[in-house]
Write a protein that holds these residues in place. Structure first.
Motif, mmCIF file in Angstrom:
data_model
loop_
_atom_site.group_PDB
_atom_site.id
_atom_site.type_symbol
_atom_site.label_atom_id
_atom_site.label_comp_id
_atom_site.label_asym_id
_atom_site.label_seq_id
_atom_site.Cartn_x
_atom_site.Cartn_y
_atom_site.Cartn_z
ATOM 1 N N LYS A 31 -17.317 0.994 4.631
ATOM 2 C CA LYS A 31 -17.227 -0.161 3.736
ATOM 3 C C LYS A 31 -16.527 -1.334 4.448
ATOM 4 C CE LYS A 31 -15.490 -1.505 -0.803
ATOM 5 N NZ LYS A 31 -14.137 -1.290 -1.342
ATOM 6 N N THR A 32 -15.441 -1.024 5.146
ATOM 7 C CA THR A 32 -14.689 -2.087 5.831
ATOM 8 C C THR A 32 -15.466 -2.599 7.036
ATOM 9 O OG1 THR A 32 -12.713 -0.865 5.162
ATOM 10 C CG2 THR A 32 -12.378 -2.725 6.625
ATOM 11 N N LEU A 35 -17.530 -5.606 6.468
ATOM 12 C CA LEU A 35 -16.830 -6.889 6.577
ATOM 13 C C LEU A 35 -16.807 -7.358 8.030
ATOM 14 C CD1 LEU A 35 -13.763 -6.149 4.255
ATOM 15 C CD2 LEU A 35 -15.790 -7.490 3.680
ATOM 16 N N ARG A 75 -7.173 2.460 12.591
ATOM 17 C CA ARG A 75 -7.518 1.480 11.566
ATOM 18 C C ARG A 75 -6.524 0.318 11.518
ATOM 19 N NH1 ARG A 75 -7.207 0.404 5.850
ATOM 20 N NH2 ARG A 75 -9.276 -0.152 5.060
ATOM 21 N N LEU A 79 -7.436 -3.666 12.082
ATOM 22 C CA LEU A 79 -7.216 -4.742 11.112
ATOM 23 C C LEU A 79 -6.326 -5.826 11.699
ATOM 24 C CD1 LEU A 79 -6.783 -2.622 7.848
ATOM 25 C CD2 LEU A 79 -8.789 -3.920 8.587
ATOM 26 N N TRP A 123 -9.055 -10.040 5.770
ATOM 27 C CA TRP A 123 -8.416 -8.973 6.543
ATOM 28 C C TRP A 123 -7.033 -8.628 6.013
ATOM 29 C CZ3 TRP A 123 -11.866 -6.215 8.271
ATOM 30 C CH2 TRP A 123 -12.996 -6.725 8.939
ATOM 31 N N ARG A 125 -6.080 -8.884 2.950
ATOM 32 C CA ARG A 125 -6.277 -8.167 1.693
ATOM 33 C C ARG A 125 -6.591 -6.693 1.985
ATOM 34 N NH1 ARG A 125 -10.621 -10.877 -0.586
ATOM 35 N NH2 ARG A 125 -9.464 -12.161 -2.042
ATOM 36 N N VAL A 126 -7.464 -6.441 2.912
ATOM 37 C CA VAL A 126 -7.817 -5.067 3.282
ATOM 38 C C VAL A 126 -6.595 -4.310 3.790
ATOM 39 C CG1 VAL A 126 -9.104 -3.676 4.956
ATOM 40 C CG2 VAL A 126 -10.237 -5.561 3.796
ATOM 41 N N HIS A 128 -3.559 -4.863 2.906
ATOM 42 C CA HIS A 128 -2.500 -4.925 1.880
ATOM 43 C C HIS A 128 -1.285 -5.720 2.353
ATOM 44 C CE1 HIS A 128 -4.852 -2.065 -0.389
ATOM 45 N NE2 HIS A 128 -4.826 -1.225 0.611
#
Lengths: 143, 148
Positions: A31-32, A35, A75, A79, A123, A125-126, A128
């Motif tokens: 899913k990521t 993006l 991950r 990010l 990015w 937001r993903v 946090h």
């Protein structure tokens, strides 16, 4: 800095961004990664526009390197890199605006800066991270 | 009949134009940059007023909206503008809508419109102001994304 210098730096950075996204995308869930793919497409478009702008000024555009010094171990790394790619490009887009009086290049710089600032939010937001936004995107941090 | 949001916003803009002046008193004919700076400050004030109204009407949104509002305060300062007198600090609540979700959507829409307004001034400003306006435009676009 000249407008040609700014355009050249931007194109080189877009080549690196496309490479970087390729590497970091592999560390993301499906899913990521979507993006990252979308961001990469946008960078390919920018690359093409910058390439054209340089050729229109009878300059030889820099080509992409065979590889770049990019290491992404997981991950969180991925990010962080994605965010840095966008903020670094944002600085270059804002630089472009300041090197030229050509309305088309000014508009291109503003649009590029907008796109990078929006992508930073995506990015963050993903990941946090808060706050999601900064007051002056593209303004280089004071040393 | 209730005024439309467009009528409220344009009325608000006229009021702001009358009240909002840049920091330095203008002793000579304002330059083009002076004019562009003032117009940008008016756009930022409109956002500040809408945020102020939203924070009063929907305090549950405070954590989300306060950082965004604070960045607009920084924008106004960067443009050399002063805050408006305290009597006119918040927008007509009808511009917000009835729910937090509506308020967020309306804030996002004004952010997007402001991003466009700042961007439109970038090609004609002097170089330093053009860079500031580009950053402000990008910030507004990022805010619109943050409010999605």
């Amino acid at each position: 800095m000249s407008e040609e210098g700014a355009l050249t730096d931007l194109l080189a950075a877009e080549h690196a961004a496309i490479y970087g996204y390729g590497v970091l995308g592999a560390r993301l869930d499906d899913k990521t990664r979507e993006l990252a793919l979308r961001a990469c497409d946008a960078h390919r478009s920018s690359r093409n526009v910058l390439d054209t702008a340089l050729r229109a000024r009878s300059l030889t555009p820099p080509t992409t390197a065979a590889s770049y010094d990019v290491v992404v171990t997981g991950r969180a790394d991925a990010l962080q890199l994605a965010q840095r790619i966008e903020t670094d490009l944002g600085v270059l887009w804002r630089d472009l605006v300041g090197t030229t009086d050509d309305p088309a290049l000014r508009a291109l710089g503003a649009k590029g800066l907008q796109a990078s600032a929006v992508q930073v939010v995506v990015w963050r937001r993903v990941a946090h991270l808060r706050p999601l936004t900064e007051a002056f995107p593209g303004q280089a941090s004071p040393r | 009949m209730q005024p439309s949001r467009r009528q409220l916003l344009s009325g608000a803009a006229v009021g702001l134009a009358a009240a909002c002046t840049p920091d330095k008193p203008v002793a000579k004919t304002p330059s083009k940059d002076d004019r562009l700076r003032e117009e940008a400050a008016i756009r930022e004030e409109a956002l500040l007023r809408l945020y102020a109204a939203a924070l009063i009407a929907f305090p549950a949104l405070t954590a989300e909206l306060q950082p965004l509002q604070a960045q607009h305060v920084e924008h106004r300062t960067a443009l050399g503008a002063q805050p408006l007198p305290s009597a006119i600090t918040r927008a007509d609540p009808r511009l917000l809508g009835r729910t937090p979700a509506e308020a967020r959507r309306n804030l996002a829409a004004l952010e997007k419109g402001t991003a466009d307004g700042h961007a439109a001034a970038v090609p004609s400003a002097g170089r330093p102001l053009a860079q500031v306006l580009a950053s402000l435009s990008a910030c507004e676009a990022a805010h619109a994304e943050a409010l999605r």
